[in-house]
Motif scaffolding. Structure first.
Motif, PDB file in Angstrom:
ATOM      1  N   GLU A  81      40.196 -14.505 -73.612  1.00  0.00           N
ATOM      2  CA  GLU A  81      39.155 -15.305 -72.954  1.00  0.00           C
ATOM      3  C   GLU A  81      38.105 -14.433 -72.277  1.00  0.00           C
ATOM      4  O   GLU A  81      36.984 -14.863 -72.060  1.00  0.00           O
ATOM      5  N   LEU A  82      38.480 -13.211 -71.894  1.00  0.00           N
ATOM      6  CA  LEU A  82      37.575 -12.309 -71.191  1.00  0.00           C
ATOM      7  C   LEU A  82      36.844 -11.434 -72.203  1.00  0.00           C
ATOM      8  O   LEU A  82      37.288 -10.345 -72.548  1.00  0.00           O
ATOM      9  N   VAL A  83      35.734 -11.936 -72.692  1.00  0.00           N
ATOM     10  CA  VAL A  83      34.945 -11.222 -73.691  1.00  0.00           C
ATOM     11  C   VAL A  83      33.833 -10.430 -73.003  1.00  0.00           C
ATOM     12  O   VAL A  83      33.447 -10.726 -71.876  1.00  0.00           O
ATOM     13  N   ALA A  84      33.337  -9.421 -73.694  1.00  0.00           N
ATOM     14  CA  ALA A  84      32.249  -8.606 -73.155  1.00  0.00           C
ATOM     15  C   ALA A  84      31.020  -9.478 -72.903  1.00  0.00           C
ATOM     16  O   ALA A  84      30.762 -10.435 -73.635  1.00  0.00           O
ATOM     17  N   GLY A  85      30.291  -9.155 -71.853  1.00  0.00           N
ATOM     18  CA  GLY A  85      29.072  -9.890 -71.555  1.00  0.00           C
ATOM     19  C   GLY A  85      28.738  -9.874 -70.075  1.00  0.00           C
ATOM     20  O   GLY A  85      29.356  -9.170 -69.282  1.00  0.00           O
ATOM     21  N   THR A  86      27.744 -10.667 -69.732  1.00  0.00           N
ATOM     22  CA  THR A  86      27.310 -10.800 -68.343  1.00  0.00           C
ATOM     23  C   THR A  86      27.908 -12.066 -67.755  1.00  0.00           C
ATOM     24  O   THR A  86      27.822 -13.140 -68.355  1.00  0.00           O
ATOM     25  N   TYR A  87      28.511 -11.923 -66.588  1.00  0.00           N
ATOM     26  CA  TYR A  87      29.157 -13.021 -65.885  1.00  0.00           C
ATOM     27  C   TYR A  87      28.517 -13.181 -64.510  1.00  0.00           C
ATOM     28  O   TYR A  87      27.916 -12.240 -63.991  1.00  0.00           O
ATOM     29  N   GLU A  88      28.694 -14.369 -63.940  1.00  0.00           N
ATOM     30  CA  GLU A  88      28.237 -14.599 -62.578  1.00  0.00           C
ATOM     31  C   GLU A  88      29.271 -15.422 -61.831  1.00  0.00           C
ATOM     32  O   GLU A  88      29.605 -16.537 -62.260  1.00  0.00           O
ATOM     33  N   LEU A  89      29.767 -14.860 -60.744  1.00  0.00           N
ATOM     34  CA  LEU A  89      30.622 -15.615 -59.824  1.00  0.00           C
ATOM     35  C   LEU A  89      29.701 -16.292 -58.818  1.00  0.00           C
ATOM     36  O   LEU A  89      28.750 -15.676 -58.321  1.00  0.00           O
ATOM     37  N   GLN A  90      29.968 -17.558 -58.509  1.00  0.00           N
ATOM     38  CA  GLN A  90      29.198 -18.280 -57.502  1.00  0.00           C
ATOM     39  C   GLN A  90      30.168 -18.755 -56.426  1.00  0.00           C
ATOM     40  O   GLN A  90      31.058 -19.563 -56.691  1.00  0.00           O
ATOM     41  N   PHE A  91      29.985 -18.208 -55.231  1.00  0.00           N
ATOM     42  CA  PHE A  91      30.852 -18.507 -54.096  1.00  0.00           C
ATOM     43  C   PHE A  91      30.171 -19.538 -53.200  1.00  0.00           C
ATOM     44  O   PHE A  91      29.028 -19.344 -52.774  1.00  0.00           O
ATOM     45  N   GLN A  92      30.848 -20.638 -52.915  1.00  0.00           N
ATOM     46  CA  GLN A  92      30.302 -21.738 -52.117  1.00  0.00           C
ATOM     47  C   GLN A  92      30.459 -21.428 -50.617  1.00  0.00           C
ATOM     48  O   GLN A  92      31.238 -22.055 -49.899  1.00  0.00           O
ATOM     49  N   VAL A  93      29.688 -20.459 -50.149  1.00  0.00           N
ATOM     50  CA  VAL A  93      29.832 -19.931 -48.789  1.00  0.00           C
ATOM     51  C   VAL A  93      29.431 -20.964 -47.735  1.00  0.00           C
ATOM     52  O   VAL A  93      30.145 -21.161 -46.744  1.00  0.00           O
ATOM     53  N   ARG A  94      28.300 -21.620 -47.905  1.00  0.00           N
ATOM     54  CA  ARG A  94      27.845 -22.603 -46.907  1.00  0.00           C
ATOM     55  C   ARG A  94      28.853 -23.737 -46.751  1.00  0.00           C
ATOM     56  O   ARG A  94      29.218 -24.119 -45.638  1.00  0.00           O
ATOM     57  N   GLU A  95      29.310 -24.272 -47.863  1.00  0.00           N
ATOM     58  CA  GLU A  95      30.275 -25.369 -47.820  1.00  0.00           C
ATOM     59  C   GLU A  95      31.555 -24.947 -47.089  1.00  0.00           C
ATOM     60  O   GLU A  95      32.109 -25.710 -46.304  1.00  0.00           O
ATOM     61  N   TYR A  96      32.007 -23.726 -47.343  1.00  0.00           N
ATOM     62  CA  TYR A  96      33.203 -23.213 -46.668  1.00  0.00           C
ATOM     63  C   TYR A  96      32.982 -23.133 -45.155  1.00  0.00           C
ATOM     64  O   TYR A  96      33.789 -23.644 -44.382  1.00  0.00           O
ATOM     65  N   PHE A  97      31.875 -22.485 -44.738  1.00  0.00           N
ATOM     66  CA  PHE A  97      31.655 -22.292 -43.304  1.00  0.00           C
ATOM     67  C   PHE A  97      31.366 -23.605 -42.568  1.00  0.00           C
ATOM     68  O   PHE A  97      31.854 -23.811 -41.462  1.00  0.00           O
ATOM     69  N   THR A  98      30.610 -24.509 -43.159  1.00  0.00           N
ATOM     70  CA  THR A  98      30.394 -25.798 -42.487  1.00  0.00           C
ATOM     71  C   THR A  98      31.708 -26.572 -42.402  1.00  0.00           C
ATOM     72  O   THR A  98      31.958 -27.269 -41.429  1.00  0.00           O
ATOM     73  N   GLY A  99      32.565 -26.395 -43.405  1.00  0.00           N
ATOM     74  CA  GLY A  99      33.868 -27.061 -43.412  1.00  0.00           C
ATOM     75  C   GLY A  99      34.809 -26.593 -42.316  1.00  0.00           C
ATOM     76  O   GLY A  99      35.724 -27.318 -41.929  1.00  0.00           O
ATOM     77  N   ILE A 100      34.584 -25.378 -41.807  1.00  0.00           N
ATOM     78  CA  ILE A 100      35.431 -24.886 -40.708  1.00  0.00           C
ATOM     79  C   ILE A 100      34.693 -24.930 -39.375  1.00  0.00           C
ATOM     80  O   ILE A 100      35.148 -24.336 -38.393  1.00  0.00           O
ATOM     81  N   GLY A 101      33.548 -25.639 -39.347  1.00  0.00           N
ATOM     82  CA  GLY A 101      32.889 -25.901 -38.077  1.00  0.00           C
ATOM     83  C   GLY A 101      31.723 -25.007 -37.699  1.00  0.00           C
ATOM     84  O   GLY A 101      31.223 -25.089 -36.583  1.00  0.00           O
ATOM     85  N   VAL A 102      31.249 -24.153 -38.601  1.00  0.00           N
ATOM     86  CA  VAL A 102      30.075 -23.331 -38.317  1.00  0.00           C
ATOM     87  C   VAL A 102      28.851 -24.221 -38.511  1.00  0.00           C
ATOM     88  O   VAL A 102      28.643 -24.777 -39.591  1.00  0.00           O
ATOM     89  N   ALA A 103      28.035 -24.345 -37.452  1.00  0.00           N
ATOM     90  CA  ALA A 103      26.941 -25.315 -37.444  1.00  0.00           C
ATOM     91  C   ALA A 103      25.823 -25.036 -38.443  1.00  0.00           C
ATOM     92  O   ALA A 103      25.394 -25.936 -39.147  1.00  0.00           O
ATOM     93  N   SER A 104      25.325 -23.818 -38.515  1.00  0.00           N
ATOM     94  CA  SER A 104      24.155 -23.545 -39.360  1.00  0.00           C
ATOM     95  C   SER A 104      24.286 -22.224 -40.100  1.00  0.00           C
ATOM     96  O   SER A 104      23.604 -21.254 -39.793  1.00  0.00           O
ATOM     97  N   PRO A 105      25.149 -22.162 -41.096  1.00  0.00           N
ATOM     98  CA  PRO A 105      25.250 -20.909 -41.850  1.00  0.00           C
ATOM     99  C   PRO A 105      23.940 -20.588 -42.562  1.00  0.00           C
ATOM    100  O   PRO A 105      23.272 -21.485 -43.075  1.00  0.00           O
ATOM    101  N   PHE A 106      23.569 -19.330 -42.590  1.00  0.00           N
ATOM    102  CA  PHE A 106      22.359 -18.889 -43.280  1.00  0.00           C
ATOM    103  C   PHE A 106      22.558 -18.892 -44.793  1.00  0.00           C
ATOM    104  O   PHE A 106      21.676 -19.317 -45.544  1.00  0.00           O
ATOM    105  N   LEU A 107      23.709 -18.425 -45.251  1.00  0.00           N
ATOM    106  CA  LEU A 107      23.970 -18.319 -46.687  1.00  0.00           C
ATOM    107  C   LEU A 107      24.362 -19.660 -47.278  1.00  0.00           C
ATOM    108  O   LEU A 107      24.996 -20.478 -46.612  1.00  0.00           O
TER     109      LEU A 107
END
Length: 109
Positions: free
Chosen positions: A51-77
């Motif tokens: 499944e892991l073939v050569a090429g360009t990949y992009e990981l997308q991390f849901q940082v804002r959703e995570y931080f707002t979910g733990i109570g951080v009011a206004s994450p920049f990212l």
């Protein structure tokens, strides 16, 4: 056989980022989507073997959703994208170290 793994650390709180959504794209298409566990890791590799073939990949991390979910009011990212190249047969570990306002990544082992 190669594999691709990731994990996320929340440096603002000094702990793994449990419950963060992560998606993996290849050629613009989502090929894996997971939520990090209590240790900030995925339960298994995002891709492995043929499944892991050569090429360009992009990981997308849901940082804002995570931080707002733990109570951080206004994450920049919001969504943190990490784009990288993969060669067939190699293993890759791509961690994210983040706070609501900054992040770092590297090729781990």
């Amino acid at each position: 056989m190669g594999k691709l793994t990731t994990h996320v650390l929340d440096t603002a709180h000094g702990r793994p980022a449990a419950g963060m959504g992560v998606s993996l794209r290849r050629d613009g298409k989502v090929v894996a989507s997971v939520v990090t566990n209590a240790d900030g890791r995925c339960e298994g590799p995002l891709l492995e073997g043929e499944e892991l073939v050569a090429g360009t990949y992009e990981l997308q991390f849901q940082v804002r959703e995570y931080f707002t979910g733990i109570g951080v009011a206004s994450p920049f990212l919001d969504v943190v994208p990490v784009r990288f190249r993969v060669e067939a047969g190699h293993s890759y570990h791509v961690p994210l170290v983040c706070s609501p306002f900054a992040y770092s990544t590297y090729r781990g082992s």
